[in-house]
Every structure is written in C-alpha cells, then in structure tokens.
Write a protein that holds these residues in place. Structure first.
Motif, PDB file in Angstrom:
ATOM      1  N   UNK A  70      25.596   4.759  52.188  1.00 50.98           N
ATOM      2  CA  UNK A  70      25.913   4.275  53.530  1.00 50.98           C
ATOM      3  C   UNK A  70      25.410   2.846  53.678  1.00 50.98           C
ATOM      4  N   UNK A  71      26.317   1.942  54.030  1.00 52.54           N
ATOM      5  CA  UNK A  71      25.970   0.522  54.129  1.00 52.54           C
ATOM      6  C   UNK A  71      26.606  -0.105  55.368  1.00 52.54           C
ATOM      7  N   UNK A  72      26.182  -1.323  55.653  1.00 54.28           N
ATOM      8  CA  UNK A  72      26.920  -2.187  56.577  1.00 54.28           C
ATOM      9  C   UNK A  72      26.791  -3.603  56.036  1.00 54.28           C
ATOM     10  N   UNK A  73      27.765  -4.443  56.345  1.00 55.13           N
ATOM     11  CA  UNK A  73      27.731  -5.816  55.841  1.00 55.13           C
ATOM     12  C   UNK A  73      26.991  -6.688  56.848  1.00 55.13           C
ATOM     13  N   UNK A  74      25.877  -7.263  56.400  1.00 50.58           N
ATOM     14  CA  UNK A  74      25.022  -8.020  57.321  1.00 50.58           C
ATOM     15  C   UNK A  74      25.503  -9.461  57.496  1.00 50.58           C
ATOM     16  N   UNK A  75      24.717 -10.234  58.213  1.00 54.09           N
ATOM     17  CA  UNK A  75      25.122 -11.602  58.545  1.00 54.09           C
ATOM     18  C   UNK A  75      25.240 -12.485  57.303  1.00 54.09           C
ATOM     19  N   UNK A  76      24.552 -12.098  56.225  1.00 59.98           N
ATOM     20  CA  UNK A  76      24.623 -12.865  54.975  1.00 59.98           C
ATOM     21  C   UNK A  76      25.701 -12.347  54.035  1.00 59.98           C
ATOM     22  N   UNK A  77      26.559 -11.466  54.549  1.00 61.03           N
ATOM     23  CA  UNK A  77      27.672 -10.900  53.802  1.00 61.03           C
ATOM     24  C   UNK A  77      27.208 -10.009  52.651  1.00 61.03           C
ATOM     25  N   UNK A  78      26.027  -9.441  52.794  1.00 56.86           N
ATOM     26  CA  UNK A  78      25.526  -8.494  51.808  1.00 56.86           C
ATOM     27  C   UNK A  78      25.670  -7.079  52.347  1.00 56.86           C
ATOM     28  N   UNK A  79      25.870  -6.120  51.441  1.00 51.78           N
ATOM     29  CA  UNK A  79      25.958  -4.717  51.833  1.00 51.78           C
ATOM     30  C   UNK A  79      24.548  -4.144  51.934  1.00 51.78           C
ATOM     31  N   UNK A  80      24.057  -4.058  53.157  1.00 52.80           N
ATOM     32  CA  UNK A  80      22.700  -3.576  53.407  1.00 52.80           C
ATOM     33  C   UNK A  80      22.707  -2.044  53.323  1.00 52.80           C
ATOM     34  N   UNK A  81      21.891  -1.503  52.436  1.00 54.34           N
ATOM     35  CA  UNK A  81      21.935  -0.065  52.156  1.00 54.34           C
ATOM     36  C   UNK A  81      21.056   0.699  53.143  1.00 54.34           C
ATOM     37  N   UNK A  82      21.675   1.615  53.879  1.00 53.75           N
ATOM     38  CA  UNK A  82      20.951   2.476  54.815  1.00 53.75           C
ATOM     39  C   UNK A  82      20.616   3.811  54.156  1.00 53.75           C
ATOM     40  N   UNK A  83      21.550   4.345  53.402  1.00 52.48           N
ATOM     41  CA  UNK A  83      21.311   5.609  52.690  1.00 52.48           C
ATOM     42  C   UNK A  83      21.856   5.481  51.278  1.00 52.48           C
ATOM     43  N   UNK A  84      21.137   6.048  50.330  1.00 52.43           N
ATOM     44  CA  UNK A  84      21.585   6.039  48.950  1.00 52.43           C
ATOM     45  C   UNK A  84      20.876   5.030  48.079  1.00 52.43           C
ATOM     46  N   UNK A  85      19.893   4.313  48.655  1.00 54.96           N
ATOM     47  CA  UNK A  85      19.224   3.275  47.870  1.00 54.96           C
ATOM     48  C   UNK A  85      18.436   3.851  46.706  1.00 54.96           C
ATOM     49  N   UNK A  86      17.882   5.078  46.868  1.00 58.87           N
ATOM     50  CA  UNK A  86      17.118   5.673  45.780  1.00 58.87           C
ATOM     51  C   UNK A  86      18.034   6.018  44.600  1.00 58.87           C
ATOM     52  N   UNK A  87      19.187   6.642  44.891  1.00 57.59           N
ATOM     53  CA  UNK A  87      20.080   7.022  43.793  1.00 57.59           C
ATOM     54  C   UNK A  87      20.755   5.796  43.176  1.00 57.59           C
ATOM     55  N   UNK A  88      21.098   4.785  44.003  1.00 61.75           N
ATOM     56  CA  UNK A  88      21.727   3.588  43.442  1.00 61.75           C
ATOM     57  C   UNK A  88      20.739   2.812  42.567  1.00 61.75           C
ATOM     58  N   UNK A  89      19.479   2.755  43.003  1.00 63.97           N
ATOM     59  CA  UNK A  89      18.447   2.107  42.198  1.00 63.97           C
ATOM     60  C   UNK A  89      18.324   2.796  40.846  1.00 63.97           C
ATOM     61  N   UNK A  90      18.312   4.127  40.861  1.00 66.32           N
ATOM     62  CA  UNK A  90      18.180   4.889  39.613  1.00 66.32           C
ATOM     63  C   UNK A  90      19.381   4.652  38.702  1.00 66.32           C
ATOM     64  N   UNK A  91      20.584   4.653  39.268  1.00 65.02           N
ATOM     65  CA  UNK A  91      21.794   4.407  38.480  1.00 65.02           C
ATOM     66  C   UNK A  91      21.751   3.017  37.843  1.00 65.02           C
ATOM     67  N   UNK A  92      21.296   2.021  38.610  1.00 65.49           N
ATOM     68  CA  UNK A  92      21.223   0.664  38.065  1.00 65.49           C
ATOM     69  C   UNK A  92      20.247   0.589  36.900  1.00 65.49           C
TER      70      UNK A  92
END
Length: 577
Positions: A70-92
């Motif tokens: 779950x993300x939203x695009x912030x003022x800097x045009x980045x996808x700010x991660x609200x949910x899933x950061x733990x699993x995405x970090x692990x995948x990376x």
C-alpha cells in the motif's frame, strides 16, 4: 471519492515500472524480520518454484501471492510505503543476494538473470542502462539506526564484518541459502530466480493520499503492527527538528518518551505513545474552548492546519513534562507528591472510567511550575472534587460518554484559571441516596471497585498501597456460608458485604466462616511458611475486634458507606443547596 490504482503485478513488473521509486518513510518502524520469517519465505518460494520429485511439474501460469503493498505518491513523486515495507525490504535483499551470485557467472541464463535483477534494484537511464548510484528504494526511518546498512548492502552486494543489523543478517542468510542451492541444483538456479521475478505476485495499491493509504492499511492488515497515530506524529516532529539541524537530538528525546510511556501506559486500544498524545490533546482542546461532546479522532485533531501543533518546540516539551508527571504518579513518587495526594491518586486509579486521567492532565499542564510541581493544597482539593463527582455520576448516569457533558466545560474552566465547580450538575441528596441504595454493586461493574477503593482510604490510617498490587473483591460473608446457613442471598452482592483483598491471599472455599477468614486477613504460619495477611486496614480491624460478621452487619456497613459518600459529596460542594 478517493481514487485507487490497484493492479496485481509480478515482482519484475512492479520493480521495473517506469516510476518505480519507493520510499520507506520516516514514520515507519525499523526492519524487523527474523531468520525464521526469512526461512519461511525461502521455503515457500522453493516449494512453489521448484517442485520436488513426484509433484506436478511447474505450470508457468501458476502464481504465488506474496501480499499487498500500500503506497501513495508524495510531493517528491516517490511511492511512500504505508504497508508492505517489511516484505518489500526482504525481497530487495533476496534479489540483491542473487544478483551478487550471478555477477561472475558466464552462462547466458545467468547473465540474463543478472541483467533483470539489476533493473529491479537500480534505476535505468538512456538505452535502459543501469545507474548504480540510484537505488529503487530508499529509507528515511527515523528510529532505524541501521538504515544506512540496508542501502549499503543494496549498493555493494556485500556485508562487512562490522555490520550486524537485521538487514545484514537477512542478506547473509539468503547468501547461505543461495550457495546451498547452487551446490545442490546448479542448473536450476536461473530458472528459480526467473520464476520468482515472473510468477510471484504482489498487489500494489496506490492511494491518492496518505490518509487514504492508512485507512486501506487498517482494513487490510492482519499481520504485523499497524502504524499508530504516534508514528505519524513522530514523522512531523522529525521533519520539523531535521530542518532545524536537531534530528539526532529529537530521536533521543522521542526514544526517551517511548521508554517512559511503555512503562506506565497499558491502553486497551492504540499504543502507549498514542495514550500520551490523547491526554495532551484534552489540554490543547480545552485551550481552544472546545466543549463539543463528540471527541474527534486523535489523528484528525493533530493534523489540523498541516500539523501545526507538531511543528513546535513547546509541544514536545509539554509532552515530555506530561510523561514525567504520569511517570511520577505511576511510581508513587513521594518526593513530588505528599502522602495525602498519593492516597487520592491511588483511589483514582480505581475510577470507573479513564476520564479522570484527562482532567488531571489538563490540571497539571495548566498549573505546573517550572519544576513540574503543583500547589499541594489546591491539587488535593481538586482531586477530591473530581473523585466525588466521577463516582457519583457513574451511579447517576453510567458510561464514560455521558461524563463528557459535565466534564468538558470544566476543562475549559481549568485552563482559564477558574475553579472546578460542576455547578450545573450537582446532585439531589435524597434522590442520589435512593439510587445508591437500589444499585446492584455486582463485581463486574467498575464502580464497585471504585467505591471499595474510596472507602478503604476514608480511614486516615490506611497505609498507602502499591499500584502494582492485584486486588480481588472479597465477600466478607461468604457465598458458601449463605448456602450452609440458608441466609439471605440477596445481600451477598451488597456493597456492605464487599472489600478489596489482595489476590495473593486466596482464601480456600472451605474456610467460609468469618472465624476462618480472620486468620487470612491477619496472616498466619502454614506448612509452607508464613502467609502474609492483608494491608486493607478495615479487614484487619474486623479480624481484631469482631467475633462475627452477620447479615445485619452487611446492612449496617452498606448504610455507613453510602452515607459517608453522600457526606463526601457535600463537603466537596456537589450537593444541591
């Protein structure tokens, strides 16, 4: 209506999308995956992508669902991660470990996979050339001291000997698993990675705002810890103090606040830090003159005017002072509070609801001096008045919500320097007496414990008790005795038949006669050693002075407790003239 961009994607599609630029924001929690969790993911992926002998062959149309992002695009045009950061970090970290392994392999499949992995980890420029100075994920987690290790590992593909973070442990774990895979199944490594990239599915949900993303997260989340209101507030403070060059100092102060609140607050909802912000909210709310009985959500209150309240040195100082005050209450600090104040605070800890903590917080914030101290006589009078009112109102109109109507105007009076009066909500003596006498003081009703705690400390010689002591409600005239002597069962639940008794005392059911109970109240020697008696002075006096406790004694004690409480109301100016 909020717009959502929802479209399940493979890991490859997600990470190679044109605007794939992820940010783990400052209000997120640090990376927390354990070796067990990393192992479970590896085993699941292995079982999915490389079926064993005797199993069906891999179907290229099969998919393994890893979860939402779950993300939203912030003022800097980045996808700010609200949910899933733990699993995405692990995948990376997993993909980077594979990328390092393929780097020096010469076969065409490995080279292809290495190229694909690079485009998942780094941004690309002209001719799809990888720019190894620009990762596709960044971290700004304020409380994560190891985030630089994460970014270093992704950039270099190696763990240095000094690196001991959870990122380093996860990366090293996957390096070991990959080496084992290469050793046992060398011809399957490339296809394993290809299937991870192209058959493992994520559900990216891009919301149009942070608020929408947070609401989605709260709805979807069934694992891990959801972001608390305090996490969001921390990010606002973090930005404010970072702009002032005070980031490190802020992180230390915030951690100290978390340590205090973790010790003293055990809220049924939200986090300990949320509880601190809630208590402080009532002070700011009163300063605004807000007497609306519909209390807004915590985040809604603080996000007004672009979180103006949280862009202030004073607010953090106030929160620190308020936390220190409640720490002193929790520790029963006799350097800060007199004995009679500590006794009143003990009784309030048995209040029928939590409203007293908001009233006391507002009083403290209004009247504290530069050392965080209060005028003792004024504070003592105030504590007595709110105790009397809250207890009586719980009988008159049960429920914390009904208490808002009389209390909110008094909060405004406090911040305006006026005395607490409850002038429009005083009680009719006879009517209230009738309600008390008719009220069923069942053990499950909070006001029962409240009344018993108040009554215990009406004895000026009652020693202060520790807040950590667990009390149960003692039936002085035991239930089994009523059955044995065929007494009046209706009087069992009378207030006059009850007292607070330490749980550790544990009177046996067979010792139901008053004569048997007396030894438990006093304490006695047993085969296992000395069993300490109660610290409830009234029960000790009963044990010393009374040979029995009868049905008539229940009636007499009930009448005495209620009459004394009505008089307590009158002394505190809460009975109608």
């Amino acid at each position: 209506m909020s717009k959502l961009n929802i479209d399940q994607k493979t890991i490859m599609d997600l990470l190679t999308a044109k605007k794939a630029d992820f940010l783990i924001p400052d209000y997120q929690r640090p990376y927390a995956w354990t070796e067990d969790e990393c192992g479970t993911l590896w085993d699941d992926l292995f079982s999915f992508a490389l079926p064993g002998e005797g199993e069906d062959e891999f179907d290229e149309n099969d998919e393994y669902f890893l979860g939402p992002i779950v993300t939203f695009r912030n003022a800097d045009d980045k996808l700010e991660i609200i949910d899933g950061q733990q699993r995405l970090t692990t995948i990376m970290l997993l993909l980077r470990a594979f990328c390092s392994k393929f780097e020096f392999m010469k076969d065409s499949d490995s080279k292809t996979m290495h190229t694909d992995l690079e485009t998942c980890i780094w941004k690309t420029g002209a001719l799809n050339k990888v720019d190894k100075t620009k990762l596709k994920i960044d971290s700004e987690v304020a409380s994560d001291k190891d985030k630089e290790e994460f970014l270093s590992i992704l950039s270099t593909g190696e763990v240095k000997s000094r690196q001991k973070s959870k990122y380093a442990r996860t990366f090293a774990f996957y390096q070991d698993r990959i080496s084992d895979l290469v050793s046992k199944y060398p011809t399957y490594v490339a296809i394993f990675v290809w299937r991870i990239l192209n058959n493992v599915i994520l559900l990216p949900i891009e919301a149009e705002s942070q608020g929408t993303a947070l609401r989605i997260f709260s709805t979807l989340n069934d694992r891990g810890l959801p972001l608390s209101d305090a996490d969001i507030f921390k990010s606002q403070f973090y930005k404010y103090f970072s702009d002032r060059g005070e980031k490190d100092c802020f992180i230390e102060r915030w951690k100290a606040l978390e340590d205090i609140t973790d010790k003293i607050f055990k809220p049924s909802r939200g986090t300990p830090m949320d509880e601190l912000f809630t208590r402080y909210m009532y002070y700011e709310r009163a300063k605004q003159g807000n007497r609306n009985t519909t209390t807004e959500a915590l985040r809604d209150f603080y996000e007004r005017d672009s979180y103006k309240l949280l862009k202030s040195d004073k607010t953090l100082e106030n929160l620190e002072a308020l936390a220190a005050f409640w720490m002193a209450v929790s520790e029963q600090d006799d350097q800060l509070f007199s004995k009679r104040i500590l006794r009143r605070l003990f009784v309030l800890n048995y209040a029928p609801n939590g409203m007293w903590t908001y009233i006391v917080s507002v009083w403290f914030m209004t009247y504290k001096d530069t050392e965080g101290k209060l005028n003792e006589p004024e504070f003592y009078e105030f504590l007595n008045k709110i105790t009397a009112f809250i207890w009586a109102y719980a009988i008159e109109r049960p429920g914390v919500n009904s208490l808002r109507t009389p209390v909110y105007p008094e909060l405004i009076r406090i911040v305006n320097g006026e005395s607490v009066e409850f002038a429009e909500h005083r009680f009719d003596r006879e009517a209230l007496y009738g309600r008390f006498m008719a009220y069923a003081f069942k053990n499950g009703r909070p006001i029962t414990r409240s009344m018993l705690a108040w009554w215990a400390f009406e004895d000026e010689d009652q020693p202060l008790l520790e807040l950590s002591t667990v009390f149960e409600i003692e039936h002085i005239y035991a239930k089994k005795r009523v059955e044995a002597e065929k007494g009046d069962k209706s009087k069992l639940e009378s207030l006059g038949n009850k007292a607070l008794l330490e749980k550790r005392i544990n009177i046996r059911a067979s010792d139901y006669r008053f004569e048997d109970k007396k030894k438990y109240y006093r304490g006695f020697k047993s085969a296992r050693g000395y069993r300490e008696g109660t610290k409830n002075r009234e029960l000790l006096l009963m044990a010393d002075r009374q040979t029995d406790f009868t049905m008539q004694a229940i009636d007499n004690r009930t009448e005495m407790i209620i009459n004394c409480f009505i008089n307590y109301l009158e002394v505190n100016g809460l009975i109608q003239a």
